[in-house]
Design an enzyme around this catalytic site. Structure first.
Site, PDB file in Angstrom:
ATOM      1  N   ARG A  45    -125.232 -84.108 -91.450  1.00 16.76           N
ATOM      2  CA  ARG A  45    -125.074 -85.407 -90.786  1.00 16.76           C
ATOM      3  C   ARG A  45    -125.966 -86.438 -91.484  1.00 16.76           C
ATOM      4  O   ARG A  45    -125.566 -87.558 -91.738  1.00 16.76           O
ATOM      5  CB  ARG A  45    -125.429 -85.321 -89.288  1.00 16.76           C
ATOM      6  N   LYS A 204    -107.952 -99.045 -95.195  1.00 21.54           N
ATOM      7  CA  LYS A 204    -106.980 -99.979 -95.756  1.00 21.54           C
ATOM      8  C   LYS A 204    -107.020 -99.939 -97.295  1.00 21.54           C
ATOM      9  O   LYS A 204    -106.649 -98.926 -97.855  1.00 21.54           O
ATOM     10  CB  LYS A 204    -107.243-101.374 -95.194  1.00 21.54           C
TER      11      LYS A 204
HETATM   12  C1  LIG Z   1    -108.345-101.886 -89.524  1.00 25.90           C
HETATM   13  C2  LIG Z   1    -109.449-102.862 -89.477  1.00 25.90           C
HETATM   14  C3  LIG Z   1    -110.676-102.565 -88.862  1.00 25.90           C
HETATM   15  C4  LIG Z   1    -110.918-101.238 -88.137  1.00 25.90           C
HETATM   16  O1  LIG Z   1    -110.912-100.172 -88.982  1.00 25.90           O
HETATM   17  P1  LIG Z   1    -110.525 -98.668 -88.556  1.00 25.90           P
HETATM   18  O2  LIG Z   1    -110.726 -97.927 -89.814  1.00 25.90           O
HETATM   19  O3  LIG Z   1    -109.133 -98.701 -88.057  1.00 25.90           O
HETATM   20  O4  LIG Z   1    -111.495 -98.281 -87.469  1.00 25.90           O
HETATM   21  C5  LIG Z   1    -111.668-103.519 -88.901  1.00 25.90           C
HETATM   22  N1  LIG Z   1    -111.479-104.710 -89.484  1.00 25.90           N
HETATM   23  C6  LIG Z   1    -110.311-105.044 -90.060  1.00 25.90           C
HETATM   24  C7  LIG Z   1    -110.167-106.386 -90.674  1.00 25.90           C
HETATM   25  C8  LIG Z   1    -109.259-104.141 -90.081  1.00 25.90           C
HETATM   26  O5  LIG Z   1    -108.093-104.486 -90.642  1.00 25.90           O
END
Ligand SMILES: *Cc1c(COP(=O)(O)O)cnc(C)c1O
Length: 418
Positions: A45, A204
């Site tokens: 961790r 993303k």
């Molecule tokens: C998807 C997203 C998040 C959250 O991320 P997760 O990996 O889904 O927890 C935060 N900020 C933006 C701009 C996003 O597009």
């Protein structure tokens, strides 16, 4: 040496075996020679060699001193919020990511941390919202889904000049944190523009293949980075070794991918601007976008996301559109290989009251596209057939029947049948 070359070669060859790919250290603990005498790792961790490679890579990518990898983008945002004290205030972009809004309002509010939402594309509005307890300014640029642009340099100056007075360490002043998920560090490096912290949903563009959930926090300052590392270990929402490996593998091609995402997005925006079914196109790369000049001055590219409003501003028409595309798959998320389409009014922005949502430009007929890595001409052809169908099938009954059928069966019925 150019940045991309340096980045690729900052990923080390495994010192123990010579493996050119980063090994996945799937282990929970590390054997010690004597209590406290170890090879730099004691418990996974606290630290894991695969995750360390990823963290160093993202720090390099964002030009920061320290990075910490989390199990999701929201876990990364959560770690930044834990830097604050009860009574502290946040100024946040009004167009904020829905999950961050939920975390701020439904979790941190009850601990006495309050948030003022302002249109940060107007730097003066940020300045006027400051109070002595303002500890953190939170921006996204571009925002989701209307791709509003905030001047990072201008807001960083405001944050630096602000004197925080409160129970937190006052010498730290007020921090600027940029959620850099939409732009990606290949295009925009907020720390070089004066931000103190950057967060990412690695889910993303960093991951880039729609195959994992991950988050990262990067700091400019090493001491602040150690506070984030402390919170990462203390709260424990770490990224596991396999997902760390996947994220490293995604980042290896980030620069190449985002160039293509952006090239397609630009072509798509130009196509949409000229289609009779389209009312308004949001893309920072268009000279007509209100934030175009600022975006051009702070990022090397305009990203892979395009939003647009249909002339027929109804939920039904938007639903007909998002269920008519073939290559653009209807799904939440963005930044992957396959193109995605989403309908914010019924998906990401569903929980926002209709009036507030529409005032922010998220009208019923607003569609968000994430351009994938398919050939640009194929993507445009897909959008054209779906838009042309709307124009052709302007008898509302046809659209309504089709939508009802999709809702009832959960299956997409080819338009010809309806
Ligand atoms: C998807 C997203 C998040 C959250 O991320 P997760 O990996 O889904 O927890 C935060 N900020 C933006 C701009 C996003 O597009």
């Amino acid at each position: 040496m150019q940045a991309t070359t340096k980045l690729i070669h900052s990923i080390p060859v495994d010192p123990h075996t010579g493996a050119i790919a980063v090994p996945i250290y799937q282990t929970s603990t590390f054997v010690q020679e004597a209590p406290g005498v170890n090879k730099g790792y004691d418990y996974a961790r606290t630290g894991n060699p695969t995750r360390s490679v990823l963290e160093n890579l993202v720090a390099e990518l964002e030009g920061g001193s320290t990075a910490a990898a989390f199990s999701s983008g929201l876990a990364a945002i959560d770690a930044v919020l834990k830097l604050l004290q009860t009574g502290d205030e946040i100024i946040a972009v009004d167009d904020i990511y829905g999950g961050a809004f939920r975390l701020f309002e439904q979790v941190y509010k009850k601990f006495g941390i309050t948030v003022r939402y302002v249109d940060t594309s107007d730097a003066a509005a940020v300045f006027h919202a400051l109070t002595p307890r303002t500890r953190l300014i939170w921006i996204e640029t571009p925002t989701n889904p209307t791709l509003k642009i905030t001047d990072i340099r201008a807001v960083a100056k405001i944050a630096k000049a602000h004197k925080y007075v409160g129970p937190g360490d006052e010498s730290h002043g007020c921090w600027l944190c940029v959620d850099n998920t939409f732009a990606s560090p290949a295009f925009q490096q907020p720390l070089a523009l004066g931000a103190d912290l950057v967060v990412h949903s690695g889910t993303k563009y960093l991951g880039g293949h729609s195959d994992l959930i991950a988050g990262v926090v990067v700091t400019a300052d090493a001491a602040l980075g150690q506070q984030i590392k402390f919170l990462q270990n203390a709260s424990g929402a770490i990224l596991g070794p396999f997902d760390s490996f996947l994220l490293i593998r995604g980042i290896e091609t980030l620069h190449l991918r985002v160039r293509q995402h952006a090239a397609s997005a630009r072509a798509i925006a130009a196509f949409l601007e000229n289609h009779p079914a389209v009312d308004k196109v949001y893309y920072p790369g268009l000279p007509t976008h209100p934030g175009h000049a600022i975006a051009a001055g702070q990022s090397k590219g305009f990203g892979g996301i395009v939003s647009f409003a249909l002339k027929a501003d109804t939920i039904e028409t938007a639903t007909a559109f998002v269920t008519s595309t073939q290559l653009f798959k209807l799904a939440e998320s963005l930044g992957g290989i396959k193109s995605l389409v989403s309908h914010p009014a019924q998906m990401t922005h569903k929980s926002i009251p209709a009036e507030k949502r529409k005032a922010a430009g998220v009208v019923d007929g607003l569609i968000r596209l994430s351009a994938g890595l398919e050939d640009t001409e194929d993507l445009i052809a897909d959008l054209r057939q779906a838009l042309d169908k709307l124009v052709a099938a302007h008898e509302p009954a046809t659209v309504t029947a089709r939508v009802a059928s999709v809702r009832a069966t959960g299956k997409l019925v080819p338009a010809e049948i309806c």
